[in-house]
Scaffold this active site. Structure first.
Site, short mmCIF file in Angstrom:
data_model
loop_
_atom_site.label_atom_id
_atom_site.label_comp_id
_atom_site.label_asym_id
_atom_site.label_seq_id
_atom_site.Cartn_x
_atom_site.Cartn_y
_atom_site.Cartn_z
N GLY A 23 36.50 36.94 36.70
CA GLY A 23 36.95 38.14 36.74
C GLY A 23 38.37 38.48 36.94
N ALA A 24 39.08 37.65 36.41
CA ALA A 24 40.62 37.32 36.82
C ALA A 24 41.52 38.31 35.80
CB ALA A 24 40.91 35.96 36.50
N ASN A 25 40.91 38.98 35.06
CA ASN A 25 41.72 39.95 34.02
C ASN A 25 42.19 41.25 34.73
OD1 ASN A 25 38.81 40.33 33.54
ND2 ASN A 25 39.70 42.14 32.55
N THR A 26 41.82 41.48 35.73
CA THR A 26 42.10 42.81 36.59
C THR A 26 41.71 42.85 38.00
OG1 THR A 26 41.59 45.13 36.37
CG2 THR A 26 39.52 43.83 36.44
N GLY A 27 42.40 43.64 38.82
CA GLY A 27 42.15 43.78 40.02
C GLY A 27 42.49 42.58 41.03
N ILE A 28 41.62 42.38 42.08
CA ILE A 28 41.85 41.55 42.96
C ILE A 28 41.82 39.92 42.06
CG2 ILE A 28 40.74 40.08 44.80
CD1 ILE A 28 41.49 43.09 45.63
N TYR A 179 23.82 47.14 45.83
CA TYR A 179 25.13 46.57 45.98
C TYR A 179 25.28 45.77 47.26
CZ TYR A 179 30.30 45.92 46.10
OH TYR A 179 31.57 45.50 46.18
#
Length: 310
Positions: A23-28, A179
């Site tokens: 998930g490195a394309n956005t946010g944290i 969640y």
């Protein structure tokens, strides 16, 4: 004299280290990738949408001279995709120093992964469990290697973890509890993995949480809530939400600070751990239940078909 607060400037030289970040394309995840690339790491951005990943990698390359950043297609909602990504890494890399299990979905309506898992537990826990198991043999021989899994303060909202019904087949679905359970599972997995690694490997397992961070996931979660909740959130937002680059600091510290010990959990040092600089924080007693951890591990192996080389 009190120690100065830990910041991205405290990240040591990462030359020669390989970091895989989901998930490195956005946010944290993006902020984590940007800082590690800036410190010399070879960063592999493992993302579901390769085109978005390439655009994110280009942004880092434009900001960081000589950045070594590549994109790996990975859909954590598909065991086939996870296995394919792991095979590609085995074919192209000799070892991995950092595996940062960052990607996740948040407060989604009921849905299922390609393999029939409830979406939040499927992506946030089972997908990362499978990925870690398939890549761990590339980490065990690497001195100082770490598995960092991004959890959440929302693990406190999990209630009782129903280990006989992880996929919500027999309960009325509650997206908030689902969640929370997925984030509780992240912590239980980290603590159990560390116990299994202890004394057998130089690899350690660590957890982190970003507090309240201004990311796409958090904005979507708020937009999907009630009008009253959105109104209240607008008032308290300045007290609870920080920029993504600050939210990435607990993950970064867990990944690179030489003083980190296996099984620790990092989060912000401010009010209710919602914002601030990273420090060691505590998780619920439920997350430390070793019998439940072992049961979760067994169920996760059964569901994913992945066993660990331990």
């Amino acid at each position: 004299m009190a120690r100065a607060r830990w910041t991205a400037h405290d990240v040591p030289d990462q030359q020669g280290r390989v970091a895989v970040i989901t998930g490195a394309n956005t946010g944290i995840g993006f902020e984590t990738a940007r800082v590690l690339a800036g410190c010399g790491a070879s960063v592999i951005m493992a993302v579901r949408d390769a085109d978005r990943g390439k655009r994110a990698a280009a942004r880092i390359a434009a900001d960081v001279s000589g950045a070594d950043v590549s994109v790996l297609r990975l859909d954590l909602a598909s065991l086939a995709s996870i296995r394919s990504a792991a095979e590609e890494l085995h074919a192209t890399r000799s070892g991995i120093d950092l595996l940062i299990n960052n990607a996740g979905v948040m407060y989604t309506p009921y849905g299922t992964t390609a393999d029939g898992f409830e979406l939040q537990i499927g992506v946030n826990h089972l997908g990362h469990f499978a990925l870690t198991g398939l890549l761990l043999d590339m980490m065990l021989p690497v001195p100082g290697s770490r598995v960092v899994t991004v959890a959440s303060a929302a693990h406190r909202q999990a209630g009782t973890m129903n280990l006989d019904d992880l996929n919500w087949r027999h309960e009325t679905y509650d997206r908030t509890a689902a969640y929370g359970r997925s984030k509780l599972a992240n912590l239980m997995f980290t603590y159990d993995l560390q116990r299994r690694l202890s004394g057998r490997s130089q690899t350690i397992a660590v957890a982190a949480h970003p507090g309240g961070s201004d990311t796409g996931g958090s904005r979507r979660a708020v937009s999907g809530s009630s009008r009253l909740h959105r109104a209240v959130f607008a008032v308290v937002r300045p007290l609870l939400i920080q920029p993504a680059h600050m939210g990435a600091l607990p993950t970064l510290r867990a990944a690179v600070d030489p003083s980190v010990q296996g099984g620790q959990y990092y989060g912000p040092d401010g009010l209710a751990e919602s914002r601030g600089h990273p420090k060691v924080v505590r998780s619920t007693a439920r997350s430390h239940d070793q019998a439940a951890q072992r049961r979760l591990w067994s169920v996760s192996e059964e569901l994913t078909g992945v066993t660990f080389p331990l």
